[in-house]
Design a protein around this motif. Sequence first.
Motif, mmCIF file in Angstrom:
data_model
loop_
_atom_site.group_PDB
_atom_site.id
_atom_site.type_symbol
_atom_site.label_atom_id
_atom_site.label_comp_id
_atom_site.label_asym_id
_atom_site.label_seq_id
_atom_site.Cartn_x
_atom_site.Cartn_y
_atom_site.Cartn_z
ATOM 1 N N MET A 87 0.819 -1.206 0.000
ATOM 2 C CA MET A 87 0.000 0.000 0.000
ATOM 3 C C MET A 87 0.853 1.256 0.000
ATOM 4 N N LEU A 88 2.047 1.193 0.592
ATOM 5 C CA LEU A 88 2.961 2.335 0.540
ATOM 6 C C LEU A 88 3.238 2.703 -0.914
ATOM 7 N N ALA A 89 3.561 1.702 -1.725
ATOM 8 C CA ALA A 89 3.869 1.972 -3.137
ATOM 9 C C ALA A 89 2.611 2.355 -3.905
ATOM 10 N N TRP A 90 1.506 1.609 -3.716
ATOM 11 C CA TRP A 90 0.269 1.887 -4.444
ATOM 12 C C TRP A 90 -0.205 3.322 -4.181
ATOM 13 N N SER A 91 -0.079 3.788 -2.939
ATOM 14 C CA SER A 91 -0.577 5.121 -2.567
ATOM 15 C C SER A 91 0.424 6.227 -2.880
ATOM 16 N N ASN A 92 1.522 5.883 -3.550
ATOM 17 C CA ASN A 92 2.568 6.852 -3.899
ATOM 18 C C ASN A 92 3.156 7.504 -2.648
ATOM 19 N N GLY A 93 3.297 6.690 -1.590
ATOM 20 C CA GLY A 93 3.918 7.167 -0.362
ATOM 21 C C GLY A 93 2.992 7.853 0.609
ATOM 22 N N ARG A 94 1.682 7.839 0.344
ATOM 23 C CA ARG A 94 0.733 8.515 1.228
ATOM 24 C C ARG A 94 0.353 7.665 2.440
ATOM 25 N N PHE A 137 6.913 5.617 -7.251
ATOM 26 C CA PHE A 137 7.040 4.174 -7.390
ATOM 27 C C PHE A 137 6.628 3.713 -8.777
ATOM 28 N N LYS A 138 7.407 2.786 -9.328
ATOM 29 C CA LYS A 138 7.078 2.153 -10.601
ATOM 30 C C LYS A 138 6.013 1.086 -10.346
ATOM 31 N N ARG A 149 11.558 -9.429 -0.456
ATOM 32 C CA ARG A 149 11.663 -9.350 1.006
ATOM 33 C C ARG A 149 12.392 -10.572 1.561
ATOM 34 N N LEU A 150 12.054 -11.746 1.043
ATOM 35 C CA LEU A 150 12.707 -12.971 1.518
ATOM 36 C C LEU A 150 14.207 -12.954 1.236
ATOM 37 N N SER A 156 14.733 -2.475 5.889
ATOM 38 C CA SER A 156 13.499 -2.021 6.534
ATOM 39 C C SER A 156 12.407 -1.923 5.473
ATOM 40 N N SER A 157 11.191 -1.739 5.906
ATOM 41 C CA SER A 157 10.057 -1.647 4.997
ATOM 42 C C SER A 157 10.273 -0.581 3.926
ATOM 43 N N GLN A 158 10.607 0.644 4.340
ATOM 44 C CA GLN A 158 10.767 1.720 3.368
ATOM 45 C C GLN A 158 11.937 1.459 2.434
ATOM 46 N N GLU A 159 13.031 0.922 2.960
ATOM 47 C CA GLU A 159 14.187 0.608 2.119
ATOM 48 C C GLU A 159 13.835 -0.474 1.102
ATOM 49 N N ARG A 160 13.097 -1.475 1.567
ATOM 50 C CA ARG A 160 12.724 -2.603 0.721
ATOM 51 C C ARG A 160 11.837 -2.150 -0.433
ATOM 52 N N VAL A 161 10.803 -1.389 -0.137
ATOM 53 C CA VAL A 161 9.879 -0.947 -1.177
ATOM 54 C C VAL A 161 10.574 0.009 -2.142
ATOM 55 N N LYS A 162 11.379 0.932 -1.619
ATOM 56 C CA LYS A 162 12.116 1.854 -2.489
ATOM 57 C C LYS A 162 13.105 1.110 -3.369
ATOM 58 N N ALA A 163 13.801 0.107 -2.798
ATOM 59 C CA ALA A 163 14.784 -0.657 -3.585
ATOM 60 C C ALA A 163 14.098 -1.500 -4.657
#
Length: 185
Positions: A87-94, A137-138, A149-150, A156-163
């Motif tokens: 949802m972090l990525a889907w919401s464009n960080g909102r 986010f792409k 993630r595995l 961390s969550s933010q690092e993982r989604v951004k990476a």
Amino acid sequence: MIFESYGVGKYSDCHMESTSYLLRANAYRVPHEKEPNLGIIPHTDTSFVSVVKQDSVQGLQVQLKDGTWIPVHLPQSSFAVIAGDAMLAWSNGRVHPCFHRVIMKEKARFSIALFSFHKGVVQVPKELADDDYPLRFKSFDHFGLLNFRLKNPALSSQERVKAYCGIKDAWESINSCVGSQTQPN
């Protein structure tokens, strides 16, 4: 409700049709003497949304931005709804996933959790990206994020989604204009 609140309700039916679910029953035993009382380590869920129902034994805690942990006291007939990494990525960080954990006391605890995952490609609705809130986010494969993630458990969550699906230039231009406080935390 989330789609409606952001003015993108027209996408909710398509999203729901592309969603799969995992239902998990959780049992937490009372810690033995000299064992830590941590039932689950602090984490965010990789799901889109998680719904948790705990029994009468409370134990769920969420972390505030200042690092403080607070208990989530749910009335017996209530559920906790938790945003996930997707949802972090889907919401464009909102919408930010919250760090949560389970602390055990002197009684066994049981809970049930429903995790939702998007089958196929997740993309930021065009309505959630504009000049004031550039695309961060792409489009990404949700199950690919799970696999990432595995393979990268230390992120961390933010690092993982951004990476995994972040647009590097978008973060750099935002940080150079207004400072790093605009990054999800």
